[in-house]
Scaffold this active site. Structure first.
Site, PDB file in Angstrom:
ATOM      1  N   LYS A  85      15.968   1.741 -22.244  1.00  0.00           N
ATOM      2  CA  LYS A  85      15.886   2.812 -23.224  1.00  0.00           C
ATOM      3  C   LYS A  85      16.965   3.844 -22.924  1.00  0.00           C
ATOM      4  CE  LYS A  85      14.053   6.805 -23.373  1.00  0.00           C
ATOM      5  NZ  LYS A  85      15.002   7.530 -24.278  1.00  0.00           N
TER       6      LYS A  85
ATOM      7  N   GLU B   8      16.893   8.241  -9.646  1.00  0.00           N
ATOM      8  CA  GLU B   8      18.008   9.139  -9.304  1.00  0.00           C
ATOM      9  C   GLU B   8      17.803  10.409 -10.104  1.00  0.00           C
ATOM     10  OE1 GLU B   8      20.697  11.233  -9.860  1.00  0.00           O
ATOM     11  OE2 GLU B   8      22.401   9.866 -10.059  1.00  0.00           O
TER      12      GLU B   8
ATOM     13  N   CYS C 192      25.620  14.548 -12.412  1.00  0.00           N
ATOM     14  CA  CYS C 192      24.610  14.764 -11.379  1.00  0.00           C
ATOM     15  C   CYS C 192      25.233  15.020 -10.012  1.00  0.00           C
ATOM     16  CB  CYS C 192      23.649  13.585 -11.317  1.00  0.00           C
ATOM     17  SG  CYS C 192      24.450  12.013 -10.932  1.00  0.00           S
TER      18      CYS C 192
ATOM     19  N   GLU D  76      19.803  22.949 -10.580  1.00  0.00           N
ATOM     20  CA  GLU D  76      20.864  22.161 -11.191  1.00  0.00           C
ATOM     21  C   GLU D  76      21.121  22.689 -12.612  1.00  0.00           C
ATOM     22  OE1 GLU D  76      22.074  17.477 -11.515  1.00  0.00           O
ATOM     23  OE2 GLU D  76      20.012  18.019 -11.997  1.00  0.00           O
TER      24      GLU D  76
END
Length: 490
Positions: free
Chosen positions: A176, A251, A285, A386
């Site tokens: 997906k 992750e 990331c 982040e």
């Protein structure tokens, strides 16, 4: 555009069961570029059933590894053949520069080729047995049905890290993509069909994470979930996957430190610091968004960064002189703005950027100026959280020990960097930094042979490398007694 723009389930291109569709827009100017099916739980269940049947009938898993590898290698060849079309689609979908997308396609072909070469390289191993006249061996077998969920920032690159090892090891899968960047997934499924991947082995479902992703995570016919994305979603997936104790490969991002010592090559460190953050507008990331600079060169280093950043060319990813494109969506732009506002309120100083550009040609796009924060401390949200945007925070240090401690002061542990000409010092720092990848005099380099993943809340498991292959296998010990005898115990 000649894409089928449909889902791919059990070897057929299909619409969503509901008939619903989603509009895909170009983040540079908000123009509509495609309409794709908007699947839901029923579509996910159909794909899971197809993958389950394909795995349980054993055809793909029992296909000789050399043949599976040959099919995966064909996919790599077709990606190289259609590189320009794929790069164009990726830039349309994400807003990144087409030059960067071309580089992505080279990397993606390399990933498929790497795992194709690994497909037949693990024949198991014989181990010592304490029993005379016996054989004891360890083999690796495919996990089964794999659910794969990929992010919007590097759609096809992240998909390749999951698709290639899953196929090479004999698994079946349902993938997906992010609902806002599905175009290159659709194209690569056309290439997989052309390469000869059997019906049911690989399935593509389009739609939202809270429907399709939730079904993949909780469905007991799925044996493994591989997810790349945010911590909040990752934790939800872990909880949902506990229903049948699925294998997990997660992750979950990072807030990555880049330590600059005074004895580093100054110009190289400046250049690498910029390269480590501003590709794809910082939506990476592994971006080195936490600069930790030795106090004696701090001011000079920041000034050099600011002067370079002021010259950045923002614009369409299809303009050859564009260095940085837009953010992915209006929603994400609003998140980045709130993130910067929080940093200012906490006392960080905006040295450059900190707002949307004023250029009239950029007003329709989701642009944000590259931003540098100074006067930062580890208790600030902009240092700890982040931001996933074109933002650098700068902290100071005086000693090697302080630099390492600052680097490790995070819930994340994905990646980090050290710039110094003292190799012994670099190795000491790398040994103490709690993260999955540490670069020395480099930042943001990766390649298929090296494992990728994080410590702490950056995730579980590894992608790429031999370890990335092993994530898609189960280990089995087989013991055979060649001369059985009665035990007469009872």
């Amino acid at each position: 555009m000649n894409l089928k723009l449909q889902q791919y389930i059990n070897g057929k291109w299909v619409e969503a069961n509901s008939g619903n569709t989603r509009t895909i827009i170009n983040p540079f100017n908000q123009e509509v570029i495609a309409s794709v099916p908007e699947g839901d739980e029923s579509d996910a269940k159909a794909a899971i059933a197809a993958a389950r049947e394909a795995f349980d009938n054993g055809e793909w898993a029992s296909t000789p590894a050399t043949e599976r590898g040959a099919i995966v290698r064909k996919i790599a060849e077709f990606i190289e053949r259609d590189k320009e079309e794929l790069a164009h689609l990726e830039s349309l979908d994400t807003g990144k520069t087409v030059e960067e997308s071309r580089g992505d396609m080279d990397d993606i072909a390399g990933v498929f080729r790497y795992f194709a070469e690994l497909a037949d390289k693990d024949g198991g191993e014989l181990i010592d047995s304490p029993v005379p006249n016996s054989i004891s061996k360890v083999v690796r077998e495919p996990v089964g049905v794999c659910g794969q969920i990929t992010p919007w920032n590097y759609p096809l690159l992240q998909a390749s890290w999951k698709l290639a090892p899953a196929l090479a090891t004999g698994n079946t899968l349902i993938i997906k993509p992010s609902e806002i960047t599905p175009l290159t997934h659709i194209k690569v499924f056309e290439l997989m069909e052309e390469a000869g991947v059997p019906a049911g082995v690989a399935n593509l479902v389009l739609g939202a994470g809270d429907t399709i992703g939730a079904e993949l995570s909780s469905n007991t016919d799925v044996d493994l979930i591989s997810f790349t994305g945010g911590i909040v979603t990752g934790k939800k997936i872990m909880q949902a996957a506990s229903v049948n104790v699925k294998k997990l490969a997660l992750e979950l991002g990072g807030k990555n430190p880049n330590v600059i010592f005074a004895d580093a090559d100054f110009d190289i460190a400046v250049d690498q610091a910029l390269n480590g953050v501003f590709f794809h507008a910082g939506q990476i990331c592994s971006a080195g968004t936490r600069l930790i600079v030795e106090e004696s060169i701090h001011d000079e280093f920041v000034n050099a960064l600011v002067e370079r950043v002021k010259k950045f060319k923002l614009g369409s990813g299809f303009n050859e002189d564009t260095q940085m494109g837009p953010l992915i969506s209006a929603e994400h732009l609003a998140k980045v703005e709130k993130y910067v506002e929080a940093g200012v309120q906490e006392g960080a100083t905006v040295a450059v950027g900190g707002k949307r550009p004023e250029d009239p040609e950029l007003q329709k796009g989701f642009f944000y100026l590259p931003t540098i924060f100074t006067d930062c401390t580890t208790d600030m949200s902009v240092v700890q959280d982040e931001g996933f945007g074109p933002i650098i925070t700068v902290e100071k240090f005086r000693t090697e020990e302080e630099a390492v401690n600052l680097s490790n002061d995070s819930i994340y542990g994905l990646a980090g960097g050290v710039f110094t000409n003292d190799i012994a010092k670099a190795e000491r720092c790398a040994a103490k930094m709690r993260m999955g990848t540490v670069w020395i005099n480099e930042f943001n380099l990766y390649f298929p042979h090296a494992p990728w993943g994080g410590y702490k809340q950056s995730g579980i498991g590894r992608e790429l490398g031999k370890l990335g292959m092993e994530e898609y296998t189960e280990t089995k010990h087989i013991f055979q007694n060649l001369k059985p005898e009665t035990l007469n115990w009872f």
